[in-house]
Design an enzyme around this catalytic site. Sequence first.
Site, PDB file in Angstrom:
ATOM      1  N   GLU A 197      36.759  63.805  55.953  1.00  0.00           N
ATOM      2  CA  GLU A 197      36.617  63.394  57.347  1.00  0.00           C
ATOM      3  C   GLU A 197      35.676  64.299  58.132  1.00  0.00           C
ATOM      4  O   GLU A 197      35.621  65.497  57.889  1.00  0.00           O
ATOM      5  CB  GLU A 197      38.001  63.395  58.008  1.00  0.00           C
ATOM      6  CG  GLU A 197      38.837  62.234  57.515  1.00  0.00           C
ATOM      7  CD  GLU A 197      40.302  62.362  57.872  1.00  0.00           C
ATOM      8  OE1 GLU A 197      40.875  61.362  58.305  1.00  0.00           O
ATOM      9  OE2 GLU A 197      40.856  63.442  57.720  1.00  0.00           O
TER      10      GLU A 197
ATOM     11  N   CYS B 101      42.467  68.960  65.739  1.00  0.00           N
ATOM     12  CA  CYS B 101      42.687  70.043  64.779  1.00  0.00           C
ATOM     13  C   CYS B 101      43.994  69.872  64.047  1.00  0.00           C
ATOM     14  O   CYS B 101      45.029  69.616  64.658  1.00  0.00           O
ATOM     15  CB  CYS B 101      42.772  71.373  65.500  1.00  0.00           C
ATOM     16  SG  CYS B 101      41.238  71.917  66.131  1.00  0.00           S
TER      17      CYS B 101
HETATM   18  N1  SAH Z   1      40.772  76.542  57.090  1.00  0.00           N
HETATM   19  C1  SAH Z   1      40.096  76.879  58.297  1.00  0.00           C
HETATM   20  C2  SAH Z   1      39.468  75.705  59.010  1.00  0.00           C
HETATM   21  C3  SAH Z   1      40.319  74.467  59.198  1.00  0.00           C
HETATM   22  S1  SAH Z   1      41.587  74.526  60.403  1.00  0.00           S
HETATM   23  C4  SAH Z   1      41.015  77.666  59.203  1.00  0.00           C
HETATM   24  O1  SAH Z   1      42.158  77.881  58.848  1.00  0.00           O
HETATM   25  O2  SAH Z   1      40.570  78.117  60.251  1.00  0.00           O
HETATM   26  C5  SAH Z   1      40.772  74.502  61.931  1.00  0.00           C
HETATM   27  C6  SAH Z   1      41.654  74.935  63.096  1.00  0.00           C
HETATM   28  O3  SAH Z   1      42.658  73.961  63.381  1.00  0.00           O
HETATM   29  C7  SAH Z   1      42.375  76.226  62.799  1.00  0.00           C
HETATM   30  O4  SAH Z   1      42.377  77.128  63.856  1.00  0.00           O
HETATM   31  C8  SAH Z   1      43.769  75.702  62.520  1.00  0.00           C
HETATM   32  O5  SAH Z   1      44.669  76.690  62.600  1.00  0.00           O
HETATM   33  C9  SAH Z   1      43.881  74.606  63.571  1.00  0.00           C
HETATM   34  N2  SAH Z   1      45.014  73.701  63.385  1.00  0.00           N
HETATM   35  C10 SAH Z   1      45.592  73.343  62.234  1.00  0.00           C
HETATM   36  N3  SAH Z   1      46.645  72.532  62.442  1.00  0.00           N
HETATM   37  C11 SAH Z   1      46.752  72.376  63.776  1.00  0.00           C
HETATM   38  C12 SAH Z   1      47.650  71.642  64.622  1.00  0.00           C
HETATM   39  N4  SAH Z   1      48.632  70.912  64.116  1.00  0.00           N
HETATM   40  N5  SAH Z   1      47.455  71.713  65.953  1.00  0.00           N
HETATM   41  C13 SAH Z   1      46.431  72.439  66.481  1.00  0.00           C
HETATM   42  N6  SAH Z   1      45.562  73.133  65.732  1.00  0.00           N
HETATM   43  C14 SAH Z   1      45.716  73.114  64.400  1.00  0.00           C
END
Ligand code: SAH
Length: 359
Positions: free
Chosen positions: A81, A342
């Site tokens: 995606e 996110c």
């Molecule tokens: N693996 C990388 C990039 C992908 S996640 C990382 O961990 O940074 C991208 C962002 O989305 C990260 O800050 C992650 O913590 C956040 N994220 C993941 N799940 C989420 C959720 N349910 N609500 C809000 N942010 C979330």
Amino acid sequence: MAIELSKILETEKKFRQDQVYRAWFDVNVDSYEKITTLPKDLREKLKDKPWLSVRVHAMHESKRDNTKKALLKLSDDKLVEAVLMGRKNLTQAGGRDRYTICISSQVGCGMKCAFCATGKAGFTRNLTVEEITDQFRFWQKFLAERSLGEIDNMVIMGQGEPLLNYENIKTALNLILKYTSIGQRQITLSTCGIPVMMDKLAADKDFPPVRFALSLHSAIEQTRAAIMPSHQPGFLDYLVGWSKKYHQMHPSRAHFIGLEYIMLGGVNDGPKDLKALMTLASKLGKVKINLIPYNNISTVALPTDFNESPKENIEHWHTSLINAGFVSTVRYSQGQDIAAACGQLRNAVEMKEALLKIN
Ligand code: SAH
């Protein structure tokens, strides 16, 4: 999988490679055959190669905000995606909108963060240089064909852990930076923090100095370990040391370390958590703390145990951080209604399979 362009171009002269890559990002060109500056035999070699390595499988458009999510099919039929988020151009009356794209680095993700839907599907494979670059080219073309505007920000915050696909991310970033007008500071790489890869990054002069963001989510070892299985004991102390190396390598004032912090009600959003965050952040040099309201993932994945932190609490944290002298923002989440926000990125097909397994 289709042969990568770099393999075909390996034996070609540098300026030929340059011509092809330039054409890649030229929205007026849509096939290798149309790169008329190339000699016939090279065009012949490239003839069967699809112009884009990603094809739209499904497109979801938000009804609430200017967000679109593309489910992209790869040459081996795997799905990934990529998200497009538009903002009104307020500085220029009648100007075209500006767009941020969110791209993926892997099919799925192996990090298994408890609050993230992508992690629930597990890791499938790394994306190739082309598949990473082509998410940019895909949205660039999409915007150009509709005269909508331009990409002025890119975040590597889609599916996957970018530091575990280090070389491909690095090559793709160098291509995008070389052949488009997007600049280093308009790109953010987000990682859950893998020490050996962070060391590599901090010592690598060829890795473009894009903005670095760490998914912190707790400044207390025990709490972080409980919600992020990738957490390694002692990581927070390690981070303090690493930040010194990082700032030495990037002394520019514009280089701050981004700290991402999802506010999970009752888990990491209490007074002691805020205190720990301030104490840690004060040891990390220039930082920008991005507070993230939790995006519910129960609509796209399995029922989850997490709740949003109350809005007033997020505001309280934000004000407290600012008053304590930190740079801090609250992330406005786009695309929640189409599961493009996110942590919500998870291919519908895999999701259905996961649900079938449970029922
Ligand atoms: N693996 C990388 C990039 C992908 S996640 C990382 O961990 O940074 C991208 C962002 O989305 C990260 O800050 C992650 O913590 C956040 N994220 C993941 N799940 C989420 C959720 N349910 N609500 C809000 N942010 C979330």
